[in-house]
Design a protein around this motif. Structure first.
Motif, PDB file in Angstrom:
ATOM      1  N   ILE A  53       0.825  -1.203   0.000  1.00  0.00           N
ATOM      2  CA  ILE A  53       0.000   0.000   0.000  1.00  0.00           C
ATOM      3  C   ILE A  53       0.860   1.254   0.000  1.00  0.00           C
ATOM      4  O   ILE A  53       0.610   2.212  -0.741  1.00  0.00           O
ATOM      5  N   PHE A  54       1.922   1.251   0.804  1.00  0.00           N
ATOM      6  CA  PHE A  54       2.784   2.433   0.838  1.00  0.00           C
ATOM      7  C   PHE A  54       3.641   2.536  -0.417  1.00  0.00           C
ATOM      8  O   PHE A  54       3.797   3.617  -0.985  1.00  0.00           O
ATOM      9  N   GLY A  55       4.188   1.409  -0.865  1.00  0.00           N
ATOM     10  CA  GLY A  55       5.081   1.446  -2.013  1.00  0.00           C
ATOM     11  C   GLY A  55       4.394   1.795  -3.314  1.00  0.00           C
ATOM     12  O   GLY A  55       4.968   2.470  -4.168  1.00  0.00           O
ATOM     13  N   ILE A  56       3.158   1.355  -3.488  1.00  0.00           N
ATOM     14  CA  ILE A  56       2.457   1.564  -4.759  1.00  0.00           C
ATOM     15  C   ILE A  56       1.549   2.789  -4.703  1.00  0.00           C
ATOM     16  O   ILE A  56       1.472   3.565  -5.653  1.00  0.00           O
ATOM     17  N   MET A  57       0.866   2.970  -3.566  1.00  0.00           N
ATOM     18  CA  MET A  57      -0.106   4.051  -3.472  1.00  0.00           C
ATOM     19  C   MET A  57       0.439   5.271  -2.746  1.00  0.00           C
ATOM     20  O   MET A  57      -0.159   6.339  -2.798  1.00  0.00           O
ATOM     21  N   GLY A  58       1.571   5.108  -2.048  1.00  0.00           N
ATOM     22  CA  GLY A  58       2.152   6.222  -1.325  1.00  0.00           C
ATOM     23  C   GLY A  58       1.364   6.666  -0.115  1.00  0.00           C
ATOM     24  O   GLY A  58       1.472   7.802   0.330  1.00  0.00           O
ATOM     25  N   VAL A  59       0.544   5.744   0.438  1.00  0.00           N
ATOM     26  CA  VAL A  59      -0.323   6.071   1.562  1.00  0.00           C
ATOM     27  C   VAL A  59       0.263   5.499   2.846  1.00  0.00           C
ATOM     28  O   VAL A  59       0.559   4.304   2.924  1.00  0.00           O
ATOM     29  N   VAL A  60       0.434   6.355   3.845  1.00  0.00           N
ATOM     30  CA  VAL A  60       0.863   5.910   5.172  1.00  0.00           C
ATOM     31  C   VAL A  60      -0.390   5.471   5.923  1.00  0.00           C
ATOM     32  O   VAL A  60      -1.166   6.298   6.391  1.00  0.00           O
ATOM     33  N   ASN A  61      -0.576   4.171   6.042  1.00  0.00           N
ATOM     34  CA  ASN A  61      -1.829   3.635   6.587  1.00  0.00           C
ATOM     35  C   ASN A  61      -1.648   3.194   8.037  1.00  0.00           C
ATOM     36  O   ASN A  61      -1.285   2.053   8.316  1.00  0.00           O
ATOM     37  N   LEU A  62      -1.920   4.095   8.967  1.00  0.00           N
ATOM     38  CA  LEU A  62      -1.821   3.757  10.382  1.00  0.00           C
ATOM     39  C   LEU A  62      -2.957   2.842  10.837  1.00  0.00           C
ATOM     40  O   LEU A  62      -2.877   2.264  11.926  1.00  0.00           O
ATOM     41  N   ALA A  63      -3.999   2.716  10.032  1.00  0.00           N
ATOM     42  CA  ALA A  63      -5.143   1.883  10.411  1.00  0.00           C
ATOM     43  C   ALA A  63      -4.947   0.422  10.030  1.00  0.00           C
ATOM     44  O   ALA A  63      -5.867  -0.383  10.200  1.00  0.00           O
ATOM     45  N   HIS A  64      -3.763   0.066   9.524  1.00  0.00           N
ATOM     46  CA  HIS A  64      -3.566  -1.302   9.036  1.00  0.00           C
ATOM     47  C   HIS A  64      -3.744  -2.331  10.158  1.00  0.00           C
ATOM     48  O   HIS A  64      -4.279  -3.414   9.934  1.00  0.00           O
ATOM     49  N   GLY A  65      -3.295  -2.007  11.368  1.00  0.00           N
ATOM     50  CA  GLY A  65      -3.471  -2.922  12.479  1.00  0.00           C
ATOM     51  C   GLY A  65      -4.933  -3.152  12.824  1.00  0.00           C
ATOM     52  O   GLY A  65      -5.290  -4.213  13.361  1.00  0.00           O
ATOM     53  N   SER A  66      -5.793  -2.185  12.522  1.00  0.00           N
ATOM     54  CA  SER A  66      -7.221  -2.338  12.806  1.00  0.00           C
ATOM     55  C   SER A  66      -7.831  -3.458  11.970  1.00  0.00           C
ATOM     56  O   SER A  66      -8.783  -4.114  12.415  1.00  0.00           O
ATOM     57  N   PHE A  67      -7.303  -3.686  10.763  1.00  0.00           N
ATOM     58  CA  PHE A  67      -7.832  -4.762   9.935  1.00  0.00           C
ATOM     59  C   PHE A  67      -7.484  -6.134  10.529  1.00  0.00           C
ATOM     60  O   PHE A  67      -8.244  -7.087  10.396  1.00  0.00           O
ATOM     61  N   TYR A  68      -6.318  -6.209  11.179  1.00  0.00           N
ATOM     62  CA  TYR A  68      -5.954  -7.424  11.915  1.00  0.00           C
ATOM     63  C   TYR A  68      -6.961  -7.677  13.033  1.00  0.00           C
ATOM     64  O   TYR A  68      -7.431  -8.803  13.225  1.00  0.00           O
ATOM     65  N   MET A  69      -7.315  -6.621  13.769  1.00  0.00           N
ATOM     66  CA  MET A  69      -8.304  -6.733  14.850  1.00  0.00           C
ATOM     67  C   MET A  69      -9.674  -7.124  14.306  1.00  0.00           C
ATOM     68  O   MET A  69     -10.346  -8.013  14.850  1.00  0.00           O
ATOM     69  N   ILE A  70     -10.075  -6.500  13.204  1.00  0.00           N
ATOM     70  CA  ILE A  70     -11.381  -6.812  12.615  1.00  0.00           C
ATOM     71  C   ILE A  70     -11.430  -8.279  12.195  1.00  0.00           C
ATOM     72  O   ILE A  70     -12.436  -8.973  12.399  1.00  0.00           O
ATOM     73  N   GLY A  71     -10.339  -8.771  11.602  1.00  0.00           N
ATOM     74  CA  GLY A  71     -10.290 -10.172  11.215  1.00  0.00           C
ATOM     75  C   GLY A  71     -10.450 -11.097  12.403  1.00  0.00           C
ATOM     76  O   GLY A  71     -11.180 -12.093  12.342  1.00  0.00           O
ATOM     77  N   ALA A  72      -9.784 -10.777  13.513  1.00  0.00           N
ATOM     78  CA  ALA A  72      -9.880 -11.615  14.711  1.00  0.00           C
ATOM     79  C   ALA A  72     -11.312 -11.639  15.245  1.00  0.00           C
ATOM     80  O   ALA A  72     -11.830 -12.703  15.628  1.00  0.00           O
ATOM     81  N   TYR A  73     -11.951 -10.483  15.289  1.00  0.00           N
ATOM     82  CA  TYR A  73     -13.333 -10.440  15.787  1.00  0.00           C
ATOM     83  C   TYR A  73     -14.292 -11.147  14.827  1.00  0.00           C
ATOM     84  O   TYR A  73     -15.268 -11.770  15.267  1.00  0.00           O
ATOM     85  N   MET A  74     -14.053 -11.053  13.535  1.00  0.00           N
ATOM     86  CA  MET A  74     -14.895 -11.783  12.596  1.00  0.00           C
ATOM     87  C   MET A  74     -14.731 -13.291  12.780  1.00  0.00           C
ATOM     88  O   MET A  74     -15.702 -14.050  12.690  1.00  0.00           O
ATOM     89  N   ALA A  75     -13.493 -13.742  13.040  1.00  0.00           N
ATOM     90  CA  ALA A  75     -13.267 -15.161  13.296  1.00  0.00           C
ATOM     91  C   ALA A  75     -14.039 -15.619  14.525  1.00  0.00           C
ATOM     92  O   ALA A  75     -14.644 -16.702  14.538  1.00  0.00           O
TER      93      ALA A  75
END
Length: 287
Positions: A30-52
């Motif tokens: 995401i950073f290398g191709i889109m140039g976006v600093v995504n601080l919310a990336h860890g939130s997707f890990y959390m969302i995945g755990a709660y969905m599981a």
């Protein structure tokens, strides 16, 4: 440390490293191709755990929950890129940081409303709830081996996608020169949407497969986010190969550090990062 203990720690380090790679690969793409600093990336890990946790109870099968959750995560990533992130590609990094930092709070509040603030345990599949004996007193959980296997398969699939397909060629071109790629007629917005969806999907799947051994709890994405940035910096921003090497390195250093040097274990990973940056400021592998 005897051979059995060394083998257990080695497997733990590799498993942790491979899990970090699933997170860091999406972040570095995401950073290398889109140039976006995504601080919310860890939130997707959390969302995945709660969905599981929620969907394994709904379907009665963790692997069905992972498949359904992966599809939903990819759709979430695509929607977020379409609604929010594409409007910030040409903005300052500070604007991107503020956007993604705000998303962390939004996701945490949504998590609290949907799933509550309690700590939850995800039931491990009965067929994998056993261990391989190594000695009379030591054994290794089969589920951890399955986790490592899933991570290896996804890493291989990501490598084949980026290196051996036309879509991967377009992704690499967009990472190398965004403006030239767009001038050649490639729909760079579509590429951005695909890359972001892949990154979100990988992070969520990492959370889903880790949920049975780490439990599910609020703010669980914050710790892994810090480690992800360490991996990306060590490996080289935008380099998937660098993310893999750095993830394994961080996983092994962190695991063996806690066993052999517990007094300084919390510093070792950052010391490694400092040492790498001292001699290779761009990371182990250039973008």
């Amino acid at each position: 440390m005897d051979l059995a203990n060394f083998l257990i720690q080695l497997l733990n380090g590799l498993q942790y490293g491979l899990l970090l790679f699933m997170l860091a690969a999406g972040l570095t793409l995401i950073f290398g191709i889109m140039g976006v600093v995504n601080l919310a990336h860890g939130s997707f890990y959390m969302i995945g755990a709660y969905m599981a946790w929620s969907m394994s109870a709904l379907f009665g099968n963790l692997f069905v929950a992972i498949v359904v959750g992966a599809v939903l995560s990819v759709a979430l990533g695509w929607a977020l890129e379409w609604v929010l992130f594409r409007h910030f590609y040409h903005r300052d990094h500070l604007d991107q940081v503020l956007l993604t930092f705000g998303l962390i709070y939004i996701f945490e509040e949504l998590r609290s409303l949907l799933w509550g603030d309690d700590v939850h345990a995800v039931q491990m599949p009965a067929s994998l709830d056993w261990a391989i004996p190594l000695t009379d007193n030591l054994s290794y959980p089969v589920y951890r081996l399955v986790m490592s296997g899933i991570c290896v398969l996804l890493a291989l699939a990501l490598y084949l996608l980026i290196s051996k397909t036309r879509l991967g060629m377009k992704i690499r071109a967009g990472a190398f020169n965004h403006d030239m790629t767009e001038a050649l007629g490639i729909n760079i917005r579509l590429i951005h949407g695909i890359v972001f969806a892949i990154g979100v999907g990988l992070a969520s799947v990492a959370g889903m497969i880790a949920a049975p051994i780490s439990s599910v709890y609020p703010n669980m994405g914050s710790t892994v986010l810090i480690m992800c940035f360490v991996v990306v910096v060590i490996g080289g921003i935008g380099s998937v190969r660098g993310a893999l090497v750095a993830s394994l390195l961080v996983g092994l250093v962190d695991t063996f550090g806690k066993v052999l040097l517990p007094q300084v274990a919390g510093m070792l990973v950052y010391m490694v990062m400092a040492a790498v940056l001292l001699y290779k400021p761009e990371g182990l592998f250039k973008h």
